[in-house]
Enzyme design. Sequence first.
Site, PDB file in Angstrom:
ATOM      1  N   HIS A   1      -6.317  -7.192  22.779  1.00  0.00           N
ATOM      2  CA  HIS A   1      -7.732  -7.015  21.207  1.00  0.00           C
ATOM      3  C   HIS A   1      -8.394  -7.022  22.374  1.00  0.00           C
ATOM      4  O   HIS A   1      -8.648  -6.674  23.594  1.00  0.00           O
ATOM      5  CB  HIS A   1      -7.603  -8.631  21.498  1.00  0.00           C
ATOM      6  CG  HIS A   1      -8.049  -9.599  20.506  1.00  0.00           C
ATOM      7  ND1 HIS A   1      -9.456  -9.100  20.867  1.00  0.00           N
ATOM      8  CD2 HIS A   1      -8.214  -9.756  19.191  1.00  0.00           C
ATOM      9  CE1 HIS A   1     -10.442  -9.979  19.232  1.00  0.00           C
ATOM     10  NE2 HIS A   1      -9.039 -10.097  19.208  1.00  0.00           N
TER      11      HIS A   1
ATOM     12  N   ASP B   1      -2.909 -13.064  28.257  1.00  0.00           N
ATOM     13  CA  ASP B   1      -3.710 -12.691  26.738  1.00  0.00           C
ATOM     14  C   ASP B   1      -2.451 -14.025  25.958  1.00  0.00           C
ATOM     15  O   ASP B   1      -2.114 -12.828  25.515  1.00  0.00           O
ATOM     16  CB  ASP B   1      -4.247 -11.969  26.234  1.00  0.00           C
ATOM     17  CG  ASP B   1      -5.139 -12.203  25.028  1.00  0.00           C
ATOM     18  OD1 ASP B   1      -4.483 -13.250  24.805  1.00  0.00           O
ATOM     19  OD2 ASP B   1      -5.321 -11.679  24.321  1.00  0.00           O
TER      20      ASP B   1
ATOM     21  N   GLN C   1      -1.720 -15.524  20.654  1.00  0.00           N
ATOM     22  CA  GLN C   1      -0.750 -15.352  19.880  1.00  0.00           C
ATOM     23  C   GLN C   1       0.261 -15.903  20.303  1.00  0.00           C
ATOM     24  O   GLN C   1       1.578 -15.832  19.355  1.00  0.00           O
ATOM     25  CB  GLN C   1      -1.403 -13.895  19.270  1.00  0.00           C
ATOM     26  CG  GLN C   1      -2.104 -13.156  18.421  1.00  0.00           C
ATOM     27  CD  GLN C   1      -2.772 -14.116  17.415  1.00  0.00           C
ATOM     28  OE1 GLN C   1      -1.731 -14.815  16.771  1.00  0.00           O
ATOM     29  NE2 GLN C   1      -3.734 -13.906  17.269  1.00  0.00           N
TER      30      GLN C   1
ATOM     31  N   LYS D   1      -6.566 -20.687  17.153  1.00  0.00           N
ATOM     32  CA  LYS D   1      -5.486 -20.285  16.819  1.00  0.00           C
ATOM     33  C   LYS D   1      -4.416 -21.644  16.667  1.00  0.00           C
ATOM     34  O   LYS D   1      -2.333 -21.153  16.417  1.00  0.00           O
ATOM     35  CB  LYS D   1      -5.338 -18.935  17.407  1.00  0.00           C
ATOM     36  CG  LYS D   1      -6.160 -18.309  17.281  1.00  0.00           C
ATOM     37  CD  LYS D   1      -5.889 -17.251  17.713  1.00  0.00           C
ATOM     38  CE  LYS D   1      -7.367 -15.438  18.043  1.00  0.00           C
ATOM     39  NZ  LYS D   1      -7.484 -15.022  16.643  1.00  0.00           N
TER      40      LYS D   1
ATOM     41  N   CYS E   1      -9.109  -6.099  15.912  1.00  0.00           N
ATOM     42  CA  CYS E   1     -10.450  -6.270  17.260  1.00  0.00           C
ATOM     43  C   CYS E   1      -9.540  -5.361  17.995  1.00  0.00           C
ATOM     44  O   CYS E   1      -9.226  -5.844  19.292  1.00  0.00           O
ATOM     45  CB  CYS E   1     -10.602  -7.675  17.489  1.00  0.00           C
ATOM     46  SG  CYS E   1     -11.608  -7.942  16.400  1.00  0.00           S
TER      47      CYS E   1
HETATM   48  N1  PLP Z   1      -6.452 -12.332  22.138  1.00  0.00           N
HETATM   49  C1  PLP Z   1      -5.296 -12.192  21.495  1.00  0.00           C
HETATM   50  C2  PLP Z   1      -3.702 -11.575  20.770  1.00  0.00           C
HETATM   51  C3  PLP Z   1      -6.370 -12.676  19.961  1.00  0.00           C
HETATM   52  O1  PLP Z   1      -5.541 -12.600  18.797  1.00  0.00           O
HETATM   53  C4  PLP Z   1      -7.759 -12.936  19.517  1.00  0.00           C
HETATM   54  C5  PLP Z   1      -8.121 -13.332  18.558  1.00  0.00           C
HETATM   55  O2  PLP Z   1      -7.402 -12.813  17.486  1.00  0.00           O
HETATM   56  C6  PLP Z   1      -8.478 -12.827  21.061  1.00  0.00           C
HETATM   57  C7  PLP Z   1      -7.814 -13.230  22.140  1.00  0.00           C
HETATM   58  C8  PLP Z   1      -9.596 -13.324  20.823  1.00  0.00           C
HETATM   59  O3  PLP Z   1      -9.868 -14.768  20.219  1.00  0.00           O
HETATM   60  P1  PLP Z   1     -10.570 -15.650  19.897  1.00  0.00           P
HETATM   61  O4  PLP Z   1     -11.817 -15.041  19.685  1.00  0.00           O
HETATM   62  O5  PLP Z   1     -10.832 -17.030  19.438  1.00  0.00           O
HETATM   63  O6  PLP Z   1     -11.474 -15.913  21.468  1.00  0.00           O
END
Ligand code: PLP
Length: 406
Positions: free
Chosen positions: A123, A200, A203, A226, A364
């Site tokens: 992401h 990270d 998900q 999430k 993203c």
């Molecule tokens: N990392 C992953 C794998 C994501 O799916 C997302 C959001 O879609 C993020 C990071 C960023 O999350 P946030 O916008 O809540 O900071």
Amino acid sequence: MSFDPYAIRNDFPILERTNRGKPLVYLDTAASAQKPRAVIDAISEFYESHYANIHRGVYELSERATRMHDDAREKVAAFLGAAESREIVFTRNATESINLVAASWGRQNLGAGDEILITTLEHHANIVPWQLLCEEKNAHLRVVPINDAGELDMDAFESLLSDRTRLVAASHVSNALGTINPVREIISIAHERGIPVLLDGAQAVPRFAVDVQELGCDFYVFSGHKLYGPSGVGILYGRAELLESMPVYQSGGDMIETVSFEKSTFKSAPYKFEAGTPDIAGAIGLGAAIQYLSGLGMDEIERHEMELTAYGTKLLEAIPEVRLIGTAAKKTGVLSFVVDGIHPHDLGTILDMEGIAIRAGHHCAQPLMERFDVPATARASLGLYNIPEDLDHLGEGLHKAIEMFR
Ligand code: PLP
């Protein structure tokens, strides 16, 4: 009691609502999960009966709010299997957690010519902070390639590690494809060479049990929204000795020990990373979400979403005009696809008219879209409240759209 998604749906008030006058079919949980009544009630109750700023008041209400906030941190620590609650830092979201590590640990540990290794599946939140850090330090961002199924090339991973690699930063589960990365292998190979690993888990944590000690990762990040909790609160897990060694990131109230005009001293972790009044109700809501999920059982949630992913995959594979993007042997929760002759945005709009909420775009993950040579995909993503009927509706909606464009 066995896991019953039909009964669980009653816990989520929003699922009784309509979208464009049709019953809501919510297939966008990877973007943000809907909230159970338990979370909504915990937040309302906090504001109605217990609200005060934390760490500051000597009066009962403030002490109670402080205890509730501390309790939320304990819940997160237990949920992640952290050794101690001081390894849990409250942030705004996964993005801020990664930025914290980049700004604090990164600035301290990266020098000219050093390297950070990420993957093609990331992401933007796990790309851009490292890119900016590398620009600032004259360091290099290296990227592990993937195969056509959307799986990491682990031989390439190994060969991209060098004596200049200072950090590996990888997603646990890809938001755009649903690939579950072999994080144990990644950590073991990186650690053999003394390289720390940030995962990270935005998900991953909503989809299966995660134990940071068992994984052995150095940093782990996720977002509350999430995980069926409120937006505005996120988590950075860091091994205690790493967090203690890191310089402060943002500064101001609540994170200091003493302040004079000449010099300030700071609290220990996690408080030194929590400047200013935090999202108190958000943390408490996140604690309630964790309690709710633990009550259902993460293993049951994992099994349910795996089954739904398999069901949805079969359903989409049976439509000749549909091409799935991301067919990893190990994947969960995400069905990304393109349909011959229909732009994903048009598809999203047509499905919306049927009450079906999916995501269309680059998710993203622009470099990943480029890897598959598509500008965007349509993405149906699953949550614990989804049922096979939701995917049947998706299939019917797709047939309708295909007819319209014929
Ligand atoms: N990392 C992953 C794998 C994501 O799916 C997302 C959001 O879609 C993020 C990071 C960023 O999350 P946030 O916008 O809540 O900071």
